[in-house]
Write a protein that holds these residues in place. Structure first.
Motif, PDB file in Angstrom:
ATOM      1  N   ILE A 110       9.290   5.984  -0.155  1.00  0.00           N
ATOM      2  CA  ILE A 110       8.224   5.160   0.403  1.00  0.00           C
ATOM      3  C   ILE A 110       7.640   5.765   1.672  1.00  0.00           C
ATOM      4  N   LEU A 111       8.471   6.479   2.427  1.00  0.00           N
ATOM      5  CA  LEU A 111       8.000   7.074   3.680  1.00  0.00           C
ATOM      6  C   LEU A 111       6.994   8.186   3.392  1.00  0.00           C
ATOM      7  N   MET A 152       4.540  -0.159   0.287  1.00  0.00           N
ATOM      8  CA  MET A 152       3.794   0.961   0.838  1.00  0.00           C
ATOM      9  C   MET A 152       2.669   0.495   1.761  1.00  0.00           C
ATOM     10  N   THR A 153       2.056  -0.622   1.426  1.00  0.00           N
ATOM     11  CA  THR A 153       0.957  -1.137   2.251  1.00  0.00           C
ATOM     12  C   THR A 153       1.442  -1.501   3.647  1.00  0.00           C
ATOM     13  N   GLU A 154       2.589  -2.192   3.714  1.00  0.00           N
ATOM     14  CA  GLU A 154       3.124  -2.582   5.021  1.00  0.00           C
ATOM     15  C   GLU A 154       3.520  -1.359   5.839  1.00  0.00           C
ATOM     16  N   VAL A 166      -0.221   3.283  10.975  1.00  0.00           N
ATOM     17  CA  VAL A 166      -1.538   3.165  11.618  1.00  0.00           C
ATOM     18  C   VAL A 166      -1.393   2.469  12.970  1.00  0.00           C
ATOM     19  N   ASP A 167      -0.616   1.394  13.002  1.00  0.00           N
ATOM     20  CA  ASP A 167      -0.459   0.622  14.243  1.00  0.00           C
ATOM     21  C   ASP A 167       0.257   1.435  15.322  1.00  0.00           C
ATOM     22  N   SER A 175       6.641  -8.650  11.497  1.00  0.00           N
ATOM     23  CA  SER A 175       5.450  -7.836  11.275  1.00  0.00           C
ATOM     24  C   SER A 175       4.250  -8.767  11.127  1.00  0.00           C
ATOM     25  N   SER A 176       3.072  -8.199  10.900  1.00  0.00           N
ATOM     26  CA  SER A 176       1.850  -9.012  10.915  1.00  0.00           C
ATOM     27  C   SER A 176       1.821 -10.061   9.808  1.00  0.00           C
TER      28      SER A 176
END
Length: 600
Positions: free
Chosen positions: A275-276, A394-396, A402-403, A468-469
């Motif tokens: 996943i990374l 993967m989205t998270e 990005v964050d 997380s968000s």
């Protein structure tokens, strides 16, 4: 649908056969499934730490462990720091090791090492998967203090990731340090140790090594195989996950294939979906439209920020360093399953390296004097961590990258370093977000802050929750006890990889709360689910099937529209203290006490 030709292609793939040989190398301790049981690690440590045992190491392992207590920076302020150093001036051969020492409160101390001659005691609390119970460390320390009057007590909190103990008198020690000692022993003492002892230590070292230093070449092989044969591997994993869990025998090539390659299929499924690596590729496309110097490495994906192009002016002493530049930024999963961004100065030619360090000091960064020596090669100058709830999402994970990359702290640093490399005056003011947060983002932030305050009020340590968000999750000590007995999930599940987890979705006007059972090994899972059904815990009937992965055993949706922070904290109390939920937790405790605690 998988066809016989798909299996032929996989079996005749040279990389698959090479990986199969490596994955299935003989290891006695893996056969015994030692790696999943804390008590067995304690037994091995007791043997290694006893100078009079038949390993032939005398007090070497005990001495090295005490040396590492001093080497860990976080221990420098411990009140017994000097005492450890003083004890190392003496022989430790008269030390006696005791296991499972019962206290006056019917608790059991994992390891106790008593040295009458030095009037000194090492108290070791070993936490491989579980976390400390309420007042556990205090109780152990007080009991030994009262029992051994006049002795100096050196309490040690041994964990996987260096978790901070609740009692400040405890030294921090990690299994990574234990593995380091074993590695040294295997290098230096092969001729002095018996073949049996050496092989045992080699097997144990391999188990710890795989935990902290996964084989990068093998992971790369797994990624390649998974990408080339994804439908076949997915199907095989689903079918092999329940193989031998029910009494069955099938004739034919597919059954024989699964029996022969089960471990390799599991390894490819676990690491092949890396996943990374996949998330990093998506991050590069999203952040830079794919046009940046980068490498989607399986465990440390890395890049050189485009604004740092000026680093090419300073030549490298080691041209093989990362991407061939003197600066690097990479992401990694921490031992406590968070995502971390790290920036490092590499082995540049000395004059340029020293100049860069001195310029960075002018903008407020600090470095050890050893970093400025000519022999110095690597210096990390920035690190920032972020929670990740679902390590299979993967989205998270992409969003977390990005964050981190666009965080105010790292954005400022990127600009400052770019200015230094371009021989301009670096910006000094703090970065502020130019884009106003939406009302939804503000609401999510308020929920996150309220949750953290609620967590603190419950004395839940940082290692036991993630924020997380979109999602919030946490665990309690009971879940760790189940994990210690039942092992990790058979595939990545959230950040905990344990049998149970509380999680919440943050929706625009509500919280969706769930207590869920994860994809633990099929036979263990069926036993657990049957026990829960007998106790009256309700879930979907599919949860009893051997191939079941996830089962929600309690859910609740609660409105949070227009609530203040104090009212949100009350909401978390209401959710957790729900009568039905507390009854389920009581029943889970009974199941653990009556059945699971006896599982080996």
């Amino acid at each position: 649908m998988m066809e016989i030709r798909d299996l032929f292609e996989l079996e005749n793939d040279a990389t698959f056969q090479q990986l199969n040989q490596q994955v299935n190398s003989f290891n006695t301790l893996k056969i015994l499934k030692l790696e999943n049981h804390e008590i067995r690690h304690s037994n091995i440590l007791a043997w290694l730490l006893n100078p009079k045992e038949n390993h032939g190491l005398r007090d070497y392992f005990l001495r090295k462990m005490m040396e590492h207590l001093i080497l860990i920076d976080e221990n420098s302020n411990n009140p017994q720091y000097e005492t450890v150093g003083e004890n190392l001036n003496h022989s430790l051969m008269d030390s006696h090791v005791y296991r499972e020492v019962k206290t006056d409160k019917n608790r059991y101390i994992d390891l106790l090492i008593v040295n009458q001659q030095l009037k000194s005691i090492l108290l070791i609390e070993n936490k491989f998967y579980s976390t400390e119970s309420k007042n556990q460390l205090d109780d152990y320390f007080n009991y030994i203090h009262q029992t051994f009057e006049g002795f100096t007590i050196i309490p040690i909190y041994l964990t996987l990731d260096g978790e901070e103990p609740s009692n400040e008198q405890y030294f921090i020690l990690t299994y990574e340090r234990i593995q380091s000692i074993l590695h040294t022993i295997l290098m230096l003492y092969q001729d002095q140790l018996s073949d049996n002892v050496y092989k045992f230590l080699e097997d144990y070292n391999q188990i710890l090594k795989e935990k902290f230093y996964p084989n990068q070449d093998q992971i790369m092989q797994a990624i390649d195989i998974y990408r080339n044969y994804k439908p076949t591997i997915d199907t095989l994993f689903e079918e092999t996950s329940v193989l031998n869990k029910v009494l069955q025998f099938e004739s034919g090539y597919q059954f024989e294939f699964m029996m022969k390659y089960k471990n390799t299929i599991n390894y490819i499924f676990k690491h092949g979906q890396n996943i990374l690596s996949y998330s990093f590729e998506q991050f590069i496309r999203q952040q830079f439209h794919g046009e940046v110097l980068s490498n989607a490495h399986p465990t440390v994906p890395n890049l050189v920020p485009p604004e740092w192009e000026g680093i090419s002016q300073i030549s490298l002493r080691d041209p093989n360093y990362w991407l061939g530049k003197g600066l690097i930024v990479w992401f990694e999963q921490t031992n406590d399953s968070r995502l971390r961004l790290i920036a490092e100065i590499g082995p540049m030619e000395y004059e340029g390296r020293l100049w860069l360090l001195e310029q960075l000091e002018k903008i407020g960064l600090t470095f050890k004097e050893s970093s400025k020596l000519e022999k110095a090669r690597y210096t990390r100058f920035f690190s920032l961590k972020m929670d990740v709830n679902k390590w299979d999402d993967m989205t998270e994970l992409t969003q977390a990258m990005v964050d981190l990359y666009n965080s105010p702290e790292f954005t400022l640093l990127r600009k400052q370093v770019a200015a230094i490399l371009n021989h301009e005056n670096p910006v000094r003011e703090e970065m502020t977000k130019s884009v106003k947060s939406s009302s939804l983002d503000e609401m999510k932030l308020q929920v996150q802050l309220a949750f953290k305050k609620w967590i603190q009020s419950k004395n839940i340590p940082e290692s036991d929750y993630r924020v997380s968000s979109q999602k919030i999750s946490f665990k309690i000590p009971l879940f760790d006890q189940f994990k210690e007995k039942l092992g990790e999930t058979r595939e990545k599940w959230w950040w905990h990889n344990g049998p149970f987890l509380f999680w919440m979705n943050i929706n625009p006007n509500s919280l969706y709360f769930t207590l869920e059972v994860g994809p633990i090994e099929a036979d263990q899972r069926v036993l657990l689910m049957e026990s829960m059904k007998e106790k009256g815990i309700k879930f979907k009937s599919t949860g009893l099937k051997p191939d079941a992965k996830f089962s929600k055993i309690h859910t609740e949706t609660i409105s949070i529209e227009g609530l203040s922070e104090s009212e949100l904290i009350q909401v978390f109390d209401t959710i957790y203290n729900n009568k039905d939920l507390q009854e389920i937790l009581e029943k889970l405790q009974m199941i653990y006490d009556e059945i699971v605690s006896k599982v080996e």
